[in-house]
Design a protein around this motif. Structure first.
Motif, short mmCIF file in Angstrom:
data_model
loop_
_atom_site.label_atom_id
_atom_site.label_comp_id
_atom_site.label_asym_id
_atom_site.label_seq_id
_atom_site.Cartn_x
_atom_site.Cartn_y
_atom_site.Cartn_z
N GLU C 55 0.67 -1.37 0.07
CA GLU C 55 0.03 0.07 -0.03
C GLU C 55 0.94 1.38 0.00
OE1 GLU C 55 -2.80 -0.13 3.05
OE2 GLU C 55 -3.04 2.03 3.26
N TYR C 57 0.89 6.05 -0.19
CA TYR C 57 0.10 7.20 -0.05
C TYR C 57 0.38 7.87 -1.32
CZ TYR C 57 -1.26 11.77 2.26
OH TYR C 57 -1.65 12.97 2.52
N MET C 60 1.86 11.68 -1.85
CA MET C 60 2.91 11.68 -1.16
C MET C 60 4.13 10.84 -1.48
SD MET C 60 3.39 11.87 3.23
CE MET C 60 5.11 12.07 3.81
N LYS C 63 6.24 12.50 -4.12
CA LYS C 63 6.88 13.74 -3.75
C LYS C 63 7.99 13.30 -3.00
CE LYS C 63 4.98 18.02 -1.56
NZ LYS C 63 3.80 18.60 -0.80
N TRP C 127 3.64 0.70 2.88
CA TRP C 127 3.51 -0.27 3.85
C TRP C 127 3.23 -1.78 3.26
CZ3 TRP C 127 0.98 4.36 3.30
CH2 TRP C 127 1.38 5.27 4.19
N LYS D 6 -6.73 11.58 6.45
CA LYS D 6 -6.46 10.17 5.91
C LYS D 6 -5.80 9.01 6.90
CE LYS D 6 -6.07 11.61 0.96
NZ LYS D 6 -6.40 10.54 -0.07
N PHE D 7 -6.16 7.91 6.73
CA PHE D 7 -5.45 6.87 7.50
C PHE D 7 -4.93 5.60 6.65
CE2 PHE D 7 -8.94 8.08 10.49
CZ PHE D 7 -8.25 9.06 11.44
N PHE D 8 -3.86 5.18 7.05
CA PHE D 8 -3.23 4.19 5.96
C PHE D 8 -2.88 2.95 6.90
CE2 PHE D 8 -2.50 8.13 3.84
CZ PHE D 8 -2.82 7.66 2.40
N LYS D 12 -5.46 2.22 9.30
CA LYS D 12 -6.78 2.18 8.62
C LYS D 12 -7.55 1.03 9.00
CE LYS D 12 -6.40 1.16 4.17
NZ LYS D 12 -6.18 1.41 2.82
N ALA D 50 1.54 13.34 8.74
CA ALA D 50 1.96 14.37 7.48
C ALA D 50 0.92 15.39 7.23
CB ALA D 50 2.11 13.31 6.27
N ASN D 52 -0.49 17.81 4.30
CA ASN D 52 -0.19 18.37 2.97
C ASN D 52 1.04 17.44 2.30
OD1 ASN D 52 -2.35 20.20 3.09
ND2 ASN D 52 -1.16 21.77 3.67
N MET D 53 1.02 16.35 2.73
CA MET D 53 1.94 15.38 2.28
C MET D 53 3.55 15.72 2.75
SD MET D 53 0.45 14.48 -1.56
CE MET D 53 -1.36 13.86 -1.53
N GLU D 54 3.63 16.43 3.87
CA GLU D 54 5.08 16.67 4.29
C GLU D 54 5.00 15.92 5.63
OE1 GLU D 54 7.79 18.07 3.17
OE2 GLU D 54 7.04 19.04 1.23
N TYR D 55 5.78 15.66 6.22
CA TYR D 55 5.95 14.89 7.63
C TYR D 55 5.74 16.05 8.58
CZ TYR D 55 7.16 10.18 6.19
OH TYR D 55 7.41 8.84 5.66
N GLU D 67 -4.40 18.60 4.28
CA GLU D 67 -4.82 17.20 4.17
C GLU D 67 -4.01 16.65 5.53
OE1 GLU D 67 -5.19 14.77 0.61
OE2 GLU D 67 -3.29 13.91 1.26
N ALA D 69 -2.35 13.42 7.37
CA ALA D 69 -2.65 11.91 7.37
C ALA D 69 -1.79 11.52 8.34
CB ALA D 69 -1.96 11.62 5.95
N PHE D 71 -0.34 7.59 9.97
CA PHE D 71 0.05 6.28 9.31
C PHE D 71 1.26 5.56 10.14
CE2 PHE D 71 1.83 9.51 6.30
CZ PHE D 71 3.35 9.17 6.64
#
Lengths: 77, 146, 146, 77
Positions: C55, C57, C60, C63, C127, D6-8, D12, D50, D52-55, D67, D69, D71
């Motif tokens: 899986e 993301y 991200m 990026k 993951w 979001k959860f992964f 999730k 994260a 906006n897709m940055e840690y 956004e 997230a 995980f």
């Protein structure tokens, strides 16, 4: 005794010879073989020596039937 | 383990693919493959190089490469090793050497691949003669690897 | 530089060969290519693994991989970088990840390739869920790379 | 303000939810967003965040439209 001598790369070009069969006294080192095979030239300081395809020192003892090779620093890869 | 010194052209990625495919013991066991390919550059020490001749010491070269690979297999946990090295006339962009190492884990594969390559460059009896516009010259030493 | 997260099968050696062939700026300039391929093992922590689901993301992941490669290009002298990573369902021996780095010299290629791979394993949002005979489990951490 | 959550992966599965749109007060951190989106569950210690897709840290400020997230430790490669 008899030893087979080989020269490679720039050393072969400088000596104008890729190898020779040399007759030499019973007690001899690789350096003695060099002197005889090169016609008495001084061995350049960076020359590498292999006896029977294993790296050796110039002062290693040579035996009858050995193959003694002299070559410059290696540059493969 | 396979060691080859070859006068014919080398297609390294095809070579790795074919070897890996044939070594069925690797399938499912090798989590990691580390591969290095050295190719001919068209420039060395500021000069344009149009061709190169690779000379070797037949017999000793293969013996020494096998020794290098065996020593690496003693030091790291390896599943397989492939080394192919060109000799003869080469032109810019031609692959010169391929070192491929398979292991269960990446640490062993990375370290062994780099070590084999350095040992090969330092000790395997190959010599390069470069063709320049002004004539030829023997390469006198390799660039540092670490 | 190319970064790809892919649900379809990956033939890593073909991928490297095709990419290298297409990047004509590498020809004669790249003296070194260092490549790592990580593949699925049929065993993990002592258990037989029959399949795996990867899986990620979306967004991200790409990026972050681009950031890793750009950071490597700032630190080492690189000519090009290729990263391809599988997602979806995989089976033992399937290639999971390909990292290829081209440089004029081998030191930069080796070091950057390993660094990119470690950074990817430590930070890129992927993951793994393993399928065992007894059910499935999420992989909780990666093995050490250094 | 409104944030997308979001959860992964295992998170999730544990939460039985892959994401949500959350309405939250104007001053909020990622940890506040977690609490609201998870229905008040404690955040596991190893959860990564994260924005906006940055840690980001859990205490990073969240803005309208972000956004966010959550995980577990990553296991790619």
């Amino acid at each position: 005794m008899t030893v087979a001598v080989k020269f490679f790369a720039s050393l072969k070009e400088q000596l104008g010879c890729d190898g020779a069969t040399v007759e030499i006294g019973e007690v001899a080192t690789a350096a003695d073989v060099w002197l005889q095979a090169s016609g008495g030239k001084a061995m350049p300081g960076n020359v590498l020596v292999a006896i029977n395809m294993e790296y050796s020192g110039q002062n290693a003892t040579v035996h009858d039937g050995d193959e003694v090779a002299f070559f410059p620093p290696v540059t493969g890869g | 383990m396979k060691i080859e010194v070859r006068a014919a052209a080398l297609d390294p990625w095809r070579e790795v693919a074919d070897y890996e495919q044939a070594q069925t013991a690797l399938h499912g066991a090798a989590g990691a493959a580390a591969v290095f390919v050295g190719s001919m550059r068209d420039l060395n020490e500021g000069d344009a190089i149009s061709a190169m001749t690779l000379e070797h010491y037949p017999g000793m070269t293969e013996k020494h490469l096998a020794k290098i690979c065996t020593a690496a297999a003693d030091r790291w946990d390896l599943l397989d090793t492939l080394v192919v090295h060109r000799v003869g006339e080469l032109h810019p962009a031609d692959p010169i050497v391929l070192v491929a190492v398979w292991s269960a884990h990446r640490k062993d594969a990375f370290e062994a691949c780099r070590h084999i390559m350095e040992d090969l460059k330092s000790n395997a009896p190959f010599w390069k003669k470069e063709q320049l516009q002004s004539g030829h010259r023997w390469v006198e030493k390799n660039t540092a690897g670490y």
